[in-house]
Design a protein around this motif. Structure first.
Motif, PDB file in Angstrom:
ATOM      1  N   LEU A 110      55.460  43.953  64.361  1.00  0.00           N
ATOM      2  CA  LEU A 110      55.618  45.360  64.714  1.00  0.00           C
ATOM      3  C   LEU A 110      57.055  45.564  65.187  1.00  0.00           C
ATOM      4  N   GLN A 111      57.892  46.028  64.266  1.00  0.00           N
ATOM      5  CA  GLN A 111      59.326  46.129  64.535  1.00  0.00           C
ATOM      6  C   GLN A 111      59.636  47.055  65.703  1.00  0.00           C
ATOM      7  N   GLN A 112      58.797  48.078  65.894  1.00  0.00           N
ATOM      8  CA  GLN A 112      59.035  49.020  66.992  1.00  0.00           C
ATOM      9  C   GLN A 112      58.991  48.310  68.347  1.00  0.00           C
ATOM     10  N   ILE A 113      58.000  47.437  68.536  1.00  0.00           N
ATOM     11  CA  ILE A 113      57.874  46.715  69.799  1.00  0.00           C
ATOM     12  C   ILE A 113      59.047  45.746  69.969  1.00  0.00           C
ATOM     13  N   GLN A 114      59.392  45.057  68.884  1.00  0.00           N
ATOM     14  CA  GLN A 114      60.507  44.108  68.949  1.00  0.00           C
ATOM     15  C   GLN A 114      61.812  44.821  69.303  1.00  0.00           C
ATOM     16  N   ASP A 115      62.065  45.956  68.671  1.00  0.00           N
ATOM     17  CA  ASP A 115      63.298  46.693  68.940  1.00  0.00           C
ATOM     18  C   ASP A 115      63.336  47.218  70.374  1.00  0.00           C
ATOM     19  N   ALA A 116      62.206  47.754  70.845  1.00  0.00           N
ATOM     20  CA  ALA A 116      62.154  48.270  72.216  1.00  0.00           C
ATOM     21  C   ALA A 116      62.447  47.152  73.209  1.00  0.00           C
ATOM     22  N   ARG A 117      61.861  45.989  72.986  1.00  0.00           N
ATOM     23  CA  ARG A 117      62.106  44.861  73.870  1.00  0.00           C
ATOM     24  C   ARG A 117      63.590  44.463  73.862  1.00  0.00           C
ATOM     25  N   ASN A 118      64.199  44.461  72.685  1.00  0.00           N
ATOM     26  CA  ASN A 118      65.615  44.094  72.589  1.00  0.00           C
ATOM     27  C   ASN A 118      66.501  45.073  73.350  1.00  0.00           C
ATOM     28  N   LEU A 184      43.543  44.496  48.982  1.00  0.00           N
ATOM     29  CA  LEU A 184      43.163  45.907  49.025  1.00  0.00           C
ATOM     30  C   LEU A 184      42.956  46.445  47.616  1.00  0.00           C
ATOM     31  N   PRO A 185      41.955  47.293  47.416  1.00  0.00           N
ATOM     32  CA  PRO A 185      41.811  47.965  46.115  1.00  0.00           C
ATOM     33  C   PRO A 185      43.063  48.783  45.808  1.00  0.00           C
ATOM     34  N   SER A 186      43.303  48.990  44.535  1.00  0.00           N
ATOM     35  CA  SER A 186      44.527  49.692  44.123  1.00  0.00           C
ATOM     36  C   SER A 186      44.535  51.151  44.547  1.00  0.00           C
ATOM     37  N   ASP A 187      43.378  51.684  44.931  1.00  0.00           N
ATOM     38  CA  ASP A 187      43.324  53.089  45.335  1.00  0.00           C
ATOM     39  C   ASP A 187      43.359  53.252  46.858  1.00  0.00           C
ATOM     40  N   LEU A 188      43.821  52.208  47.574  1.00  0.00           N
ATOM     41  CA  LEU A 188      43.948  52.290  49.026  1.00  0.00           C
ATOM     42  C   LEU A 188      45.359  51.907  49.468  1.00  0.00           C
ATOM     43  N   LEU A 189      45.875  52.636  50.450  1.00  0.00           N
ATOM     44  CA  LEU A 189      47.112  52.271  51.133  1.00  0.00           C
ATOM     45  C   LEU A 189      46.832  52.201  52.627  1.00  0.00           C
ATOM     46  N   VAL A 190      47.537  51.297  53.313  1.00  0.00           N
ATOM     47  CA  VAL A 190      47.349  51.130  54.753  1.00  0.00           C
ATOM     48  C   VAL A 190      48.711  51.127  55.441  1.00  0.00           C
ATOM     49  N   ASN A 191      48.772  51.788  56.583  1.00  0.00           N
ATOM     50  CA  ASN A 191      49.988  51.757  57.394  1.00  0.00           C
ATOM     51  C   ASN A 191      49.608  51.537  58.857  1.00  0.00           C
ATOM     52  N   VAL A 192      50.411  50.752  59.561  1.00  0.00           N
ATOM     53  CA  VAL A 192      50.214  50.484  60.985  1.00  0.00           C
ATOM     54  C   VAL A 192      51.508  50.798  61.717  1.00  0.00           C
ATOM     55  N   TYR A 193      51.397  51.487  62.854  1.00  0.00           N
ATOM     56  CA  TYR A 193      52.602  51.819  63.619  1.00  0.00           C
ATOM     57  C   TYR A 193      52.233  52.115  65.072  1.00  0.00           C
ATOM     58  N   ILE A 194      53.275  52.183  65.900  1.00  0.00           N
ATOM     59  CA  ILE A 194      53.128  52.543  67.306  1.00  0.00           C
ATOM     60  C   ILE A 194      53.523  54.003  67.474  1.00  0.00           C
ATOM     61  N   ASN A 195      52.717  54.749  68.216  1.00  0.00           N
ATOM     62  CA  ASN A 195      53.062  56.127  68.562  1.00  0.00           C
ATOM     63  C   ASN A 195      52.796  56.311  70.052  1.00  0.00           C
ATOM     64  N   LEU A 196      53.874  56.398  70.826  1.00  0.00           N
ATOM     65  CA  LEU A 196      53.791  56.432  72.288  1.00  0.00           C
ATOM     66  C   LEU A 196      53.137  55.148  72.792  1.00  0.00           C
ATOM     67  N   ASN A 197      51.942  55.269  73.376  1.00  0.00           N
ATOM     68  CA  ASN A 197      51.264  54.080  73.911  1.00  0.00           C
ATOM     69  C   ASN A 197      50.077  53.675  73.046  1.00  0.00           C
ATOM     70  N   LYS A 198      50.084  54.109  71.786  1.00  0.00           N
ATOM     71  CA  LYS A 198      48.927  53.865  70.922  1.00  0.00           C
ATOM     72  C   LYS A 198      49.294  53.028  69.705  1.00  0.00           C
ATOM     73  N   LEU A 199      48.369  52.144  69.354  1.00  0.00           N
ATOM     74  CA  LEU A 199      48.443  51.383  68.115  1.00  0.00           C
ATOM     75  C   LEU A 199      47.637  52.144  67.067  1.00  0.00           C
ATOM     76  N   CYS A 200      48.290  52.562  66.000  1.00  0.00           N
ATOM     77  CA  CYS A 200      47.663  53.454  65.015  1.00  0.00           C
ATOM     78  C   CYS A 200      47.504  52.756  63.667  1.00  0.00           C
TER      79      CYS A 200
END
Length: 287
Positions: A110-118, A184-200
């Protein structure tokens, strides 16, 4: 006239004494406060091998949403990486249940967490370079340090509060899509990210647009969260988002970190304001 000049001289002497106290005592008191607060913030961003206990502990976060039960799952966070994912998706049309999980040999950074820590580490480094033995000689020197620290803290906060805006092809090309077993099936996409204090976690269901479709094809631009109807081209196919499922979970220690950032920024600004009060008296001096 002489009395007025004498009064002015006394006032100036008092202000100069107060300013010397500010530079020699209060500035370092504020720097100690900032160091203590940012040390607490940095402890929230535990990394493997960075502490006395060795590996960062694993934390399981149950994903949910008040608006949908189509997606359920658990994400396991270890420091700044997702070490496990277990997701169930109920297909809207036929209620078929799909299950997918991370391959055992994979982790997702999770690049967002790594960058914030840096950025927090950089702010601490700036403060440590001005220890108790250092003598500030001008207000401008203090302002420069506060600006540099505030820049790092603002960047740290922004990395957590402002997820990247991605196009659908960028999400499709992401290595995250290749993390799962079964694939994953070809008709699915997945994204994970941080938004404020939430893992989405966002799951996009897609359907192919037929070559003879009368729909006006308009590729969607970048977004944190795409809506149903968003279109994009992938390979030789034109695709459209049919359903969007977003689930999330609160990460308590990220909430702590954001509070620490806010308090630290306020302390920096308050010190800057005090320096500025004196600069208004001596506009010809380098404050």
């Amino acid at each position: 006239m002489a009395t007025a000049m004498a009064a002015t001289a006394v006032e100036r002497a008092v202000l100069e004494e107060e300013f010397r106290w500010l530079l020699h005592d209060e500035v370092h008191a504020v720097l100690r406060q900032l160091q203590d607060i940012l040390k607490e913030a940095s402890l929230r961003f535990t990394l493997p091998g960075s502490g006395t206990e060795g590996l960062a502990k694993q934390e399981n976060f149950i994903l949910g949403s008040c608006s949908t039960d189509q997606v359920k799952g658990v994400l396991t966070l270890q420091g700044d990486a997702l070490s496990q994912a277990d997701v169930n998706l109920k297909m809207p049309r036929n209620n078929q249940l799909l299950h997918f999980a991370f391959r055992e040999d994979k982790q997702w950074k999770l690049q967002q967490i790594q960058d914030a820590r840096n950025h927090v580490s950089q702010a601490i480094y700036l403060l440590n370079n001005r220890d108790e033995s250092y003598q500030f000689r001008t207000g401008a020197e203090v302002l420069k340090l506060m600006d540099a620290v505030m820049l790092q803290l603002t960047r740290a906060r922004n990395r957590l509060t402002t997820p990247a805006t991605l196009t659908l092809p960028e999400i499709a090309a992401s290595g995250l899509t290749r993390m799962f077993a079964p694939a994953l099936p070809s008709d699915l996409l997945v994204n994970v990210y941080i938004n404020l204090n939430k893992l989405c976690l966002t799951v996009y269901q897609l359907h192919a647009l037929q070559p003879n479709s009368t729909k006006n094809f308009r590729p969607a631009g970048g977004s944190v969260l795409h809506s149903p109807g968003a279109m994009f081209e992938w390979g030789s196919q034109r695709l459209e988002v049919s359903h969007v499922h977003k689930v999330e979970s609160v990460i308590p220690w990220l909430n702590d970190a954001l509070v620490f950032f806010t308090v630290s920024l306020q302390l920096c600004q308050q010190l800057k304001d005090k320096i500025s009060v004196f600069s208004s008296y001596w506009s010809y001096r380098p404050f």
